[in-house]
Design an enzyme around this catalytic site. Structure first.
Site, PDB file in Angstrom:
ATOM      1  CG  ASP A 267      92.384 -14.363  26.167  1.00  0.00           C
ATOM      2  OD1 ASP A 267      92.939 -15.380  26.608  1.00  0.00           O
ATOM      3  OD2 ASP A 267      91.252 -14.005  26.545  1.00  0.00           O
ATOM      4  CD1 TRP A 268      93.495 -20.539  23.025  1.00  0.00           C
ATOM      5  CD2 TRP A 268      94.552 -21.051  24.929  1.00  0.00           C
ATOM      6  NE1 TRP A 268      93.861 -21.845  22.941  1.00  0.00           N
ATOM      7  CE2 TRP A 268      94.509 -22.197  24.102  1.00  0.00           C
ATOM      8  CE3 TRP A 268      95.172 -21.151  26.177  1.00  0.00           C
ATOM      9  CZ2 TRP A 268      95.056 -23.416  24.490  1.00  0.00           C
ATOM     10  CZ3 TRP A 268      95.712 -22.374  26.552  1.00  0.00           C
ATOM     11  CH2 TRP A 268      95.656 -23.484  25.723  1.00  0.00           C
TER      12      TRP A 268
END
Ligand code: BGC
Length: 729
Positions: A267-268
């Site tokens: 994820d980011w």
């Protein structure tokens, strides 16, 4: 000639051949994903991204949209030594140019083909804008409406959630990677992100092996089985191990047990966040932990870019691990056909053709109508308040009535104010009535402050009408990522406005538009007609009018339990019985209950009304003492009495009465949707086998155990009729 030969090789063979020609730096480049200037998280300074693309140090970019912008960057990647195409990824959560209802709202339709179709349309539009890869579906089960991302999933139930996960993956990936309008799906967030403690986004998840396997993993498994090309891990830790560095989940379960052949993206910046979690001491260790745990691509943290080469040279990460990650990514690029034509998604004519597609907008209206849940429709003066009659003088009141953007919901783009595309309730009612119709309007209050100065005008407006329709709820950024809430009441003075209008004595319909289950107990008790309208997307107003005037007979059913108070959370229908269950909501005699609150929810999972009534007979089974691999037919006769065709969702739940581990009081195991004509009677038959009785036993083996089972059928989890079978060996 050479190319023709290459065409005959499989994507895996082509990826292996290419791998052999790659330097370590080029391999690491493939694992590096960065965002364009638009961001959904804090941007880390990355230097010159164009230069990275040109030198083969970038494998993918997110947040770059448009056929010409993606082409420009792809052209730079084509100047790199090995000309490996970039992948362009994007959060297309509920539509691209055409905004559909939020995923939780669509889940309320229980209409799998329709959900597959909105995903298909989203993929068609996004791919025409250069996008290869969609970061959806989010398949996180959540039983906590405080969590803002509950809007992005399919609700609380692993069975319904699994079917929806598979439908969405099939929709995005269409007839298979390689077609120009098929994008790669990305199933997220692996795993248990929806179990965030306290419903606070990004928080850890403390889940037992049982709830992991029973509740949180099934939709991921279903998505993988449906062919999902990629998986995204999550920000959360699970029992102390961050998802991004979780080898058990990514290596053992996903890639091992489930044989997932695609790749995993972080994820980011979740690789850098391993440091903040307190799991890695620095970026280098974070990179090592993530890649060893099966995280193939690094979104936005540059930890691989900065440290993997050293880790490999120092023998702390085997070259084979890097090769495996790169191979998985290259295979997808080959499968997508990007090596054969890196610009196949960059066609401005196609983009233009998809830009304002009338058929897509029409489907957005259909899907929005299918997503509206009728919670209440009392009879006033001997007939139900809804549907409205076009001859009635209607007052529209509330802070959302003229809003266009709020209906769009959290993950939406394309905010132009063209009212033929973004349809407010006001506009939708006007479209239905014709522009000369006397439609009264007052805003009454704002969405979220204490200002009651508009009440007087709203009351005066209500007094002029035959019936009042109010639209209240949340602004488009009140549910979504990083939008957790501890207070789920209607924000600001909206419920006070409802009370003030109610005092006029006018018949009232309340529409609640929000990204999560809200709490509105006073309204639930006193207002005769209530529709839960979620965030319905760009055609919201037309769809609301379709339901209000009876053009569409409401058919949606809640995919998540609505609590009476935040103190009941987590609340879900498939709970255990306990040793001291309460006999009813007022039973307080040393039973499992609250002394200040009923146990029952405000609205149960599976609940929803329509126009007319459907009566269910008691289910009948073909065999009450089946054996082993017998199939049991469960039939129920339903009779419909109503004004217009109605779609009914017949739900079947089971309860294993005695087992080696305690089983929930009810578990959804099957459902059927059918359209009933007025005065029609139909028999619905479900076929049950021992597959439907399986669960994870005390050793976490997925088995069935002989014994007595309650089989329950009805229109909602709280309105079932039961028949018992004794299923022998
Ligand atoms: C979200 C993901 C999303 C990613 C890229 C993150 O903040 O958790 O769901 O796909 O950003 O925008």
């Amino acid at each position: 000639m050479l190319q023709a030969k290459a065409q005959k090789l499989t994507p895996t063979q082509r990826a292996n051949a290419l791998l052999q020609r790659m330097t370590l730096a080029e391999k690491i480049g493939q694992l590096n994903q960065l965002s364009a200037d638009f961001a959904t998280g804090p941007i880390t300074p990355q230097g010159n991204k164009q230069q990275l693309a040109r030198s083969g140090q970038l494998g993918s970019m997110l947040n770059l949209m448009g056929a010409s912008r993606t082409r420009q960057l792809q052209e730079l990647a084509m100047q790199s030594r090995l000309k490996i195409p970039l992948l362009f990824g994007q959060d297309v959560i509920h539509g691209y140019r055409t905004t559909f209802p939020i995923p939780l709202a669509e889940a309320a339709s229980w209409d799998l083909p329709a959900m597959q179709q909105t995903a298909r349309i989203a993929a068609t539009e996004a791919s025409a804008a250069g996008i290869h890869w969609i970061f959806a579906p989010m398949v996180d089960i959540s039983r906590d409406p405080r969590w803002g991302r509950v809007m992005e999933g399919a609700g609380e139930d692993p069975y319904l959630g699994s079917l929806i996960a598979a439908a969405r993956v099939k929709g995005f990936q269409g007839s298979g990677l390689g077609h120009t309008n098929a994008v790669m799906a990305c199933v997220k967030h692996f795993a248990a992100y929806g179990a965030a403690i306290g419903g606070r986004d990004y928080n850890g998840a403390d889940v037992s092996q049982r709830s992991l396997w029973e509740t949180y993993l099934p939709p991921f498994k279903a998505a993988v089985d449906a062919g999902a090309a990629t998986v995204m891990n999550g920000f959360n830790d699970i029992n102390g191990i961050p998802a991004t560095a979780n080898a058990l989940l990514q290596n053992n379960i996903l890639k091992g047990q489930w044989k997932f052949s695609g790749f995993v993206v972080s994820d980011w910046a979740s690789i850098s966040e391993l440091i903040v979690h307190g799991y890695a001491k620095d970026h280098k260790q974070a990179a090592q932990q993530a890649i060893l745990a099966g995280n193939d691509m690094d979104m936005e943290s540059s930890a691989y870019q900065n440290h993997l080469a050293t880790l490999v040279k120092q023998g702390q990460v085997p070259m084979a691990t890097v090769n495996n990650a790169v191979r998985r990514i290259l295979i997808k690029k080959f499968e997508m056909g990007l090596f054969d034509d890196p610009y196949k998604f960059c066609n401005p004519q196609n983009e233009e053709a998809q830009y304002d597609n009338a058929a897509h907008q029409q489907f957005a209206r259909t899907m929005a109508a299918k997503s509206i849940v009728m919670l209440k429709n009392d009879t006033l003066q001997s007939q139900p308040l809804l549907p409205l009659k076009k001859t009635q003088k209607i007052a529209l009141i509330g802070p959302l009535v003229t809003s266009q953007r709020d209906n769009l919901g959290f993950w939406s783009f394309n905010f132009d104010d063209d009212s033929t595309r973004l349809v407010s309730l006001y506009q939708g009612m006007q479209n239905a009535l014709g522009s000369n119709a006397p439609l009264l309007y007052a805003k009454g209050c704002n969405l979220n402050d204490a200002d009651t100065s508009g009440f007087a005008q709203a009351i005066a407006t209500a007094l002029l009408a035959d019936v009042v329709v109010m639209q209240v709820g949340e602004a488009r950024d009140m549910s979504g990522e990083a939008k957790s809430k501890s207070n789920l009441q209607l924000p600001g003075v909206q419920e006070a406005l409802i009370k003030a209008i109610h005092r006029t004595g006018k018949p009232m319909v309340v529409l609640i538009s929000a990204g999560r289950p809200l709490i509105f107990n006073w309204t639930a008790k006193h207002i005769p007609a209530i529709l839960y309208t979620w965030w319905l997307g760009m055609q919201a107003g037309n769809a609301m009018a379709d339901v209000l005037f009876g053009q569409h007979n409401p058919s949606a059913r809640l995919p998540i339990t609505f609590p009476r108070a935040e103190g009941q959370i987590p609340i879900y229908y498939s709970h255990h019985n306990t040793g001291r269950p309460a006999a009813n909501d007022s039973d307080l005699n040393y039973v499992s209950a609250y002394i200040d609150l009923p146990n029952s929810p405000q609205y149960a999972f599976g609940y929803g009304l329509g126009y007319g009534t459907v009566t269910y007979a008691k289910p009948v089974v073909s065999n009450t003492t089946p054996k082993g691999n017998n199939t049991v037919d469960v039939s129920v006769s339903i009779a419909y009495n109503g004004p217009s065709p109605r779609t009914e969702t017949v739900q079947l739940y089971i309860h294993d009465k005695t087992a080696s581990v305690v089983r929930p009081v009810k578990e959804l195991r099957k459902f059927q949707q059918l359209t009933l004509l007025p005065n029609q009677q139909r028999v619905v038959t479900f076929k049950l086998t021992t597959e439907d009785l399986k669960f994870y036993n005390h050793k976490l083996q997925y088995v069935w155990e002989p014994g007595a089972f309650n089989i329950m059928v009805g229109p909602s989890s709280d309105k079932v009729q039961t028949v018992t079978v004794n299923w022998g060996k």
